[in-house]
Design an enzyme around this catalytic site. Structure first.
Site, PDB file in Angstrom:
ATOM      1  N   SER A   1       4.552   6.719 -16.607  1.00  0.00           N
ATOM      2  CA  SER A   1       5.278   5.274 -15.593  1.00  0.00           C
ATOM      3  C   SER A   1       4.962   5.625 -14.433  1.00  0.00           C
ATOM      4  CB  SER A   1       7.096   5.195 -16.235  1.00  0.00           C
ATOM      5  OG  SER A   1       7.491   4.353 -15.324  1.00  0.00           O
TER       6      SER A   1
ATOM      7  N   GLY B   1       0.064 -35.869   2.099  1.00  0.00           N
ATOM      8  CA  GLY B   1       0.177 -36.354   3.704  1.00  0.00           C
ATOM      9  C   GLY B   1      -1.032 -35.647   5.012  1.00  0.00           C
TER      10      GLY B   1
ATOM     11  N   MET C   1      -4.020 -34.784   4.763  1.00  0.00           N
ATOM     12  CA  MET C   1      -5.154 -35.016   5.886  1.00  0.00           C
ATOM     13  C   MET C   1      -5.436 -36.843   5.562  1.00  0.00           C
ATOM     14  SD  MET C   1      -7.463 -32.365   3.482  1.00  0.00           S
ATOM     15  CE  MET C   1      -6.904 -33.247   1.661  1.00  0.00           C
TER      16      MET C   1
ATOM     17  N   LYS D   1      -8.354 -36.638  -6.496  1.00  0.00           N
ATOM     18  CA  LYS D   1      -8.528 -38.051  -6.875  1.00  0.00           C
ATOM     19  C   LYS D   1      -9.609 -38.859  -7.414  1.00  0.00           C
ATOM     20  CE  LYS D   1      -6.805 -39.768  -2.806  1.00  0.00           C
ATOM     21  NZ  LYS D   1      -4.942 -40.573  -2.775  1.00  0.00           N
TER      22      LYS D   1
ATOM     23  N   TYR E   1       5.556  -0.739 -21.922  1.00  0.00           N
ATOM     24  CA  TYR E   1       6.398  -2.064 -20.981  1.00  0.00           C
ATOM     25  C   TYR E   1       6.648  -1.806 -19.763  1.00  0.00           C
ATOM     26  CZ  TYR E   1       8.513   2.474 -19.610  1.00  0.00           C
ATOM     27  OH  TYR E   1       8.681   4.015 -19.581  1.00  0.00           O
TER      28      TYR E   1
ATOM     29  N   HIS F   1      10.160  -8.869   7.845  1.00  0.00           N
ATOM     30  CA  HIS F   1      10.467  -7.675   6.441  1.00  0.00           C
ATOM     31  C   HIS F   1      11.940  -7.911   6.108  1.00  0.00           C
ATOM     32  CE1 HIS F   1      13.730  -4.420   6.449  1.00  0.00           C
ATOM     33  NE2 HIS F   1      12.236  -4.248   5.743  1.00  0.00           N
TER      34      HIS F   1
ATOM     35  N   ARG G   1     -10.379 -42.181   1.461  1.00  0.00           N
ATOM     36  CA  ARG G   1      -9.608 -41.866   1.381  1.00  0.00           C
ATOM     37  C   ARG G   1      -9.924 -40.167   0.922  1.00  0.00           C
ATOM     38  NH1 ARG G   1      -5.162 -44.593  -1.133  1.00  0.00           N
ATOM     39  NH2 ARG G   1      -5.890 -46.779  -1.017  1.00  0.00           N
TER      40      ARG G   1
ATOM     41  N   ASP H   1       5.139   4.153  -4.726  1.00  0.00           N
ATOM     42  CA  ASP H   1       4.002   4.741  -4.127  1.00  0.00           C
ATOM     43  C   ASP H   1       2.924   4.708  -4.053  1.00  0.00           C
ATOM     44  OD1 ASP H   1       6.251   6.489  -2.666  1.00  0.00           O
ATOM     45  OD2 ASP H   1       7.279   6.619  -4.457  1.00  0.00           O
TER      46      ASP H   1
ATOM     47  N   CYS I   1       7.600   1.094 -13.502  1.00  0.00           N
ATOM     48  CA  CYS I   1       8.615   1.077 -13.181  1.00  0.00           C
ATOM     49  C   CYS I   1       8.854   1.136 -11.634  1.00  0.00           C
ATOM     50  CB  CYS I   1       9.490   2.028 -13.529  1.00  0.00           C
ATOM     51  SG  CYS I   1       8.830   3.565 -13.095  1.00  0.00           S
TER      52      CYS I   1
ATOM     53  N   ARG J   1      17.140   5.235 -11.009  1.00  0.00           N
ATOM     54  CA  ARG J   1      16.962   6.281  -9.853  1.00  0.00           C
ATOM     55  C   ARG J   1      18.293   7.046  -9.569  1.00  0.00           C
ATOM     56  NH1 ARG J   1      14.730   1.170  -8.247  1.00  0.00           N
ATOM     57  NH2 ARG J   1      12.557   1.702  -6.962  1.00  0.00           N
TER      58      ARG J   1
ATOM     59  N   GLY K   1       4.621   4.152 -10.921  1.00  0.00           N
ATOM     60  CA  GLY K   1       5.715   4.633 -10.056  1.00  0.00           C
ATOM     61  C   GLY K   1       4.717   3.229  -8.271  1.00  0.00           C
ATOM     62  N   THR K   2       4.461   1.567  -8.928  1.00  0.00           N
ATOM     63  CA  THR K   2       3.575   1.376  -8.569  1.00  0.00           C
ATOM     64  C   THR K   2       4.135   1.295  -7.129  1.00  0.00           C
ATOM     65  OG1 THR K   2       5.047  -0.704  -9.525  1.00  0.00           O
ATOM     66  CG2 THR K   2       2.542   0.369  -9.996  1.00  0.00           C
TER      67      THR K   2
ATOM     68  N   ARG L   1      -2.212 -38.284 -11.536  1.00  0.00           N
ATOM     69  CA  ARG L   1      -2.684 -36.823 -11.552  1.00  0.00           C
ATOM     70  C   ARG L   1      -1.022 -36.638 -11.874  1.00  0.00           C
ATOM     71  NH1 ARG L   1      -1.223 -36.389  -5.398  1.00  0.00           N
ATOM     72  NH2 ARG L   1       0.966 -37.010  -5.242  1.00  0.00           N
TER      73      ARG L   1
HETATM   74  C1  PEP Z   1       7.715   3.494  -7.538  1.00  0.00           C
HETATM   75  O1  PEP Z   1       7.544   5.155  -6.438  1.00  0.00           O
HETATM   76  O2  PEP Z   1       7.177   2.483  -7.621  1.00  0.00           O
HETATM   77  C2  PEP Z   1       8.789   4.400  -7.990  1.00  0.00           C
HETATM   78  C3  PEP Z   1       9.612   3.494  -8.942  1.00  0.00           C
HETATM   79  O3  PEP Z   1       9.753   4.499  -7.416  1.00  0.00           O
HETATM   80  P1  PEP Z   1      10.700   4.732  -6.116  1.00  0.00           P
HETATM   81  O4  PEP Z   1      11.013   3.217  -5.543  1.00  0.00           O
HETATM   82  O5  PEP Z   1      11.706   5.423  -6.553  1.00  0.00           O
HETATM   83  O6  PEP Z   1      10.012   5.378  -4.707  1.00  0.00           O
HETATM   84 MG    MG Z   2       8.558   6.239  -6.258  1.00  0.00          MG
END
Ligand code: PEP
Ligand code: MG
Length: 902
Positions: free
Chosen positions: A786, A107, A109, A29, A874, A459, A98, A791, A854, A582, A788-789, A343
């Protein structure tokens, strides 16, 4: 106005000293009032106390040294400029106090108006207002009310109550029917209420009023609702608010005065035009409180043409200056227009796209900038189906809109029942008090999830969002009774099989089936709406911006898909290949029994039979996928199930055997199975016999899959197609694991492909921290990595993927240990660092190494930016997320001028 500073550190800025880029210091503001002042627009003079002063106050519980003197100096300058003094009995200056933080917190504060009125100056104000005693006393009673409530915590209802009494004594419901004497009486009543609750008289010293009001605004930063709002909107807790002290202008001085709000375009649809509301003879808070009905802004043209014309020209000027949709608040005091706020306005996802497109057409921004005016979260919202609420449907409960979308279906209370009914082709809504990992199958089978407990990070919420599934969580009006298979809400009982509808955006729950319609944006992505020819501004804008994103992005976007149907859909959504197929998902249903036999087999022959039966099934699976992805790369991951997913549950099996024994039945076969399941039982399956470990332990399993992949590719090529298989080995932690699998795979591939021309790459997932740290070695045996974020996050943090989100993440989020679940958005500092190291060391060892991701993060907007920065080739994500990833990859690739689409 020049102000003399009394201390080295500057805590107070005159409006003429700031500008729009000083939001950190002056709040939104304050920064924009300064910007408008410098543009020469009619802004009531005033000054801003910085967020730093607020931070210092909140840290120490007192105003920082020098602040009081600086306020004094700025106030004197303001008085000089206005030719009036605060509290002057003859002609008082009045100010509003203000709040205004860096990010708008509507609204949340506090604000105090009419500061400077007391028993004397109210008389002066009346005289200055041409003997309008009604106005002066009304202003004074409003001050006591706001000041009492905000600064001294006097219960607001007491004031309301006193006002109602005066009105009923007058026989009216309308404030405007009260005259000066009524309001003077009300001031007396209010002062008594004030004294009763605070043990002191209402302060008559204007400077004391001002100081206390400023302090109350500082403190309102930590009011409960402000804290909640910040958490929800992920606004950092330590920013603090600025405080704006602004000369009062009055919209309640008669019919030639009024107040209003306006948008320079429709914030709902983005349509061009002027959108706003006006209320004659009123102050701003009357509009917000809905005390009287407003009229459309266009009416102002009739009421006060010159103010209307001036307003329109200011709005055009603001749009051109901010190069964006602006919202404004204004007041007209006896025919003179004043700008109280502007704004860059909040807007819906649809409006964000439409407006970005319009601004390009108008030459105000270029397409790169347009990309930064929208984001993936907005695009995702536009892809969810919507309820058609044109019929009369009344919500019976409202929970948290945990995962957007609209879903209707028969109510079920267990995961097993959800799976059963879904297999019969029914739409179901899984209703639970809260979900846990055991509900996963049911959640996958259900159209939507409804819980009576848990918030946005429960969850149910996290998993549903991950799946792009509609979810309403924490609908606590619903009383769920799972054993009785029913819930009650608003005096009604809903039993299994009854149909309900849930809106994951608004959190509303309806009884019965509310019709839905597919979003137009999905129809466009699906190819059934042609953006070039359709007369729909949203679709045209999405098309244009997506086309630009595709032209700019460096990251390719692939999809995670295990079936031909998913692959086909993802391809229509723009996927440029499959980054993760998979294969364990291909072993569910009828084939489960074959896999069970394979895993538990003790003899070579038994195993061989199971594998021989699986081979043609797998070959057909892969053929279908290669055909759908003709010409594009397809990464097939060798089987990676945690064992327990394929074996009957130990406890259940043990009970069945015991019961059958009790009945004297022949249980020799079941006993053998039980013994085998006991033998293979793991305490911690996620860290157990899965991935490459399983492939190395069960002879022939990987070989069968490799053969199926190669044979499917050859079949597709022989039929005139182009198959580009990439075989991916899961859960590798050491190069030796990969080398062993590779040696066998190469042998089989060579045997199968012959002279067909099929080329098969072999690579690995990087999902075990050790693999990331030895990426240089592993790259020697891999043509691609690749990440596997999922795990990598699990093992990097030591968090069980199946357990922790429900168990304690809510607390970590509450404590600020995370801003967001690391399973949802990549933890740049830790897990991200592993990715960076592996990418660098992998490429150093093998320059042409192809790199992708992935895990779920591949479709998360923030994470996509990170993967762009790290230099991956990728990202791969679920089909539904493909357009989001394309857009975000484009946004990551173009430079930003720092604008923020929040
Ligand atoms: C992972 O681990 O990121 C992955 C893509 O494999 P998954 O989820 O099947 O374990
Ligand atoms: Mg995995």
């Amino acid at each position: 106005m020049a102000a003399q500073e009394t201390d080295d550190h500057k805590y107070v800025y005159d409006f003429s000293e700031g500008n729009k880029d000083l939001k950190d210091l002056l709040g939104g503001k304050g920064a924009n009032l300064a910007e408008m002042t410098n543009l020469g627009l009619p802004v009531p003079p005033g000054f801003t106390i910085t967020t730093e002063a607020c931070q210092a106050y909140l840290a120490t519980g007192r105003e920082p040294d020098g602040l009081a003197g600086q306020i004094e100096a700025h106030l004197e300058a303001l008085e000089r400029e206005m030719g009036k003094r605060l509290g002057d009995p003859g002609d008082p200056l009045l100010v509003s106090v203000r709040s205004g933080a860096k990010f708008s917190m509507p609204g949340m504060m506090e604000t105090v108006l009419n500061v400077g009125l007391n028993d004397q100056s109210v008389v002066g104000l009346s005289a200055q207002a041409g003997g309008n005693g009604r106005f002066a006393w009304d202003s004074y009673r409003r001050l006591i009310q706001m000041f009492g409530k905000t600064v001294c915590e006097v219960p607001g209802e007491e004031f309301e109550h006193a006002l109602d009494e005066v009105k009923s004594a007058r026989g009216t419901h309308n404030d405007l029917d009260l005259d000066a004497d009524d309001l003077r009486g009300l001031v007396d009543a209010y002062k008594k209420i004030f004294a009763k609750h605070t043990g002191r008289e209402f302060p008559q010293q204007p400077r004391e009023q001002l100081d206390l009001a400023i302090r109350a605004v500082f403190e309102s930063w930590n009011a409960e609702r402000a804290v909640l709002y910040r958490r929800q909107e992920r606004i950092p807790a330590d920013l603090g608010t600025a405080v704006n002290v602004v000369t009062m202008v009055f919209g309640n001085l008669g019919p030639d005065s009024g107040t209003g709000v306006a948008f320079t375009r429709d914030p709902g649809s983005g349509a061009q035009g002027i959108y706003g509301d006006y209320l004659a003879n009123a102050q701003g808070e009357d509009v917000v409180a809905g005390i009287r009905n407003t009229v459309p802004l266009q009416e102002l043209e009739r009421l006060d043409k010159s103010s209307y014309d001036e307003l329109l020209s200011i709005m055009a000027r603001l749009e051109e200056h901010y190069r964006d949709l602006c919202d404004i608040e204004f007041t007209i005091e006896r025919g003179k227009l004043w700008m109280l706020q502007t704004r860059v306005g909040k807007r819906t996802a649809a409006a964000a796209f439409v407006i970005a497109g319009q601004l390009v057409d108008e030459g105000l921004i270029d397409l790169d900038e347009a990309l930064h005016r929208v984001n993936g979260a907005q695009l995702a919202q536009l892809m969810f189906p919507r309820f058609q609420l044109d019929h009369e449907f009344e919500a019976v409960a409202t929970g948290i809109g945990a995962s957007p979308g609209a879903a209707s279906g028969a109510v079920v209370f267990t995961s097993a029942r959800a799976v059963e009914l879904a297999a019969e082709g029914k739409s179901v809504i899984l209703v639970r008090r809260e979900t846990n990992p055991d509900d996963l199958n049911g959640m996958i089978a259900a159209k939507g999830i409804l819980t009576s407990r848990g918030g946005k990070t429960s969850h149910a919420a996290v998993v549903a969002r991950g799946m792009g599934k509609t979810c309403v969580s924490g609908a606590d009006e619903i009383d769920v009774n799972v054993p009785a298979k029913r819930f009650t809400v608003a005096g009604r009982t809903v039993t299994e099989g009854d149909v309900v509808s849930i809106d994951g955006t608004t959190g509303k729950v309806y009884l019965g089936e509310v019709p839905v319609m597919p979003s137009e944006v999905v129809q466009y992505f699906e190819g059934s709406l042609d953006a070039e020819h359709v007369d729909n501004p949203l679709v045209r804008a999405v098309h244009r911006i997506m086309t630009h994103a595709d032209g700019k992005r460096r990251l390719a976007v692939r999809t995670n898909a295990d079936t031909g149907a998913d692959a086909a859909r993802a391809r229509r959504f723009g996927a440029e290949g499959i980054g993760l197929c998979r294969t364990e998902h291909m072993f569910l249903g009828d084939r489960r029994e074959l896999v069970e036999r394979l895993i538990l087999a003790r003899a070579e022959g038994e195993r061989g039979e199971a594998l021989a039966a699986l081979l043609p099934l797998q070959r057909a699976d892969f053929e279908e996928i290669f055909r759908e992805m003709d010409g594009l790369p397809v990464t097939v991951r060798l089987i990676d199930p945690p064992l327990h997913e394929f074996l009957p549950p130990l406890e259940q099996l043990a009970v069945n055997v015991a019961v059958a024994q009790e009945r004297g039945e022949d249980v020799a076969k079941e006993e053998a199975l039980l013994a085998a399941v006991r033998r293979m039982h793991e305490e911690n399956p996620m860290l157990g016999l899965r991935g490459v470990r399983l492939g190395l332990v069960i002879p022939g399993l990987f070989a069968m899959q490799v053969r199926a992949i190669a044979e499917a590719a050859v079949a597709v090529v022989r039929a005139g197609g182009v198959a580009r298989p990439e075989i991916m080995v899961p859960l590798v932690g050491a190069v030796q694991e990969l080398e062993t699998v590779r040696a066998e795979a190469e042998r089989i591939i060579a045997e199968v492909v012959g002279d067909s021309g099929v080329e098969v790459l072999i690579g690995t997932m990087i999902e075990v921290p050790r693999a990331a740290l030895t990426a240089g070695q592993i790259a020697e045996a891999a043509e691609f990595f690749s990440f596997g974020t999922n795990d990598l996050t699990q093992m990097g943090w030591g968090f069980s993927r199946d357990d922790v989100e429900g168990a304690f993440f809510w607390r970590y989020l509450e404590l600020g240990i995370f801003g967001i679940s690391p399973f949802e958005s990549i933890d740049r500092d830790g897990v991200g660092r592993l990715v960076r190291i592996a990418a660098e060391e992998g490429r150093a060892a093998r320059p042409g190494l192809k790199l992708g991701v992935c895990g779920e993060h591949g479709g998360d907007p923030d994470s996509v930016h990170f993967f762009h920065e790290v230099g991956l080739d990728y990202v791969s994500c679920s089909p539904f997320r493909v357009p989001v990833a394309r857009l975000e990859a484009g946004r990551a690739a173009v430079q930003t001028d720092g604008s923020d689409s929040r």
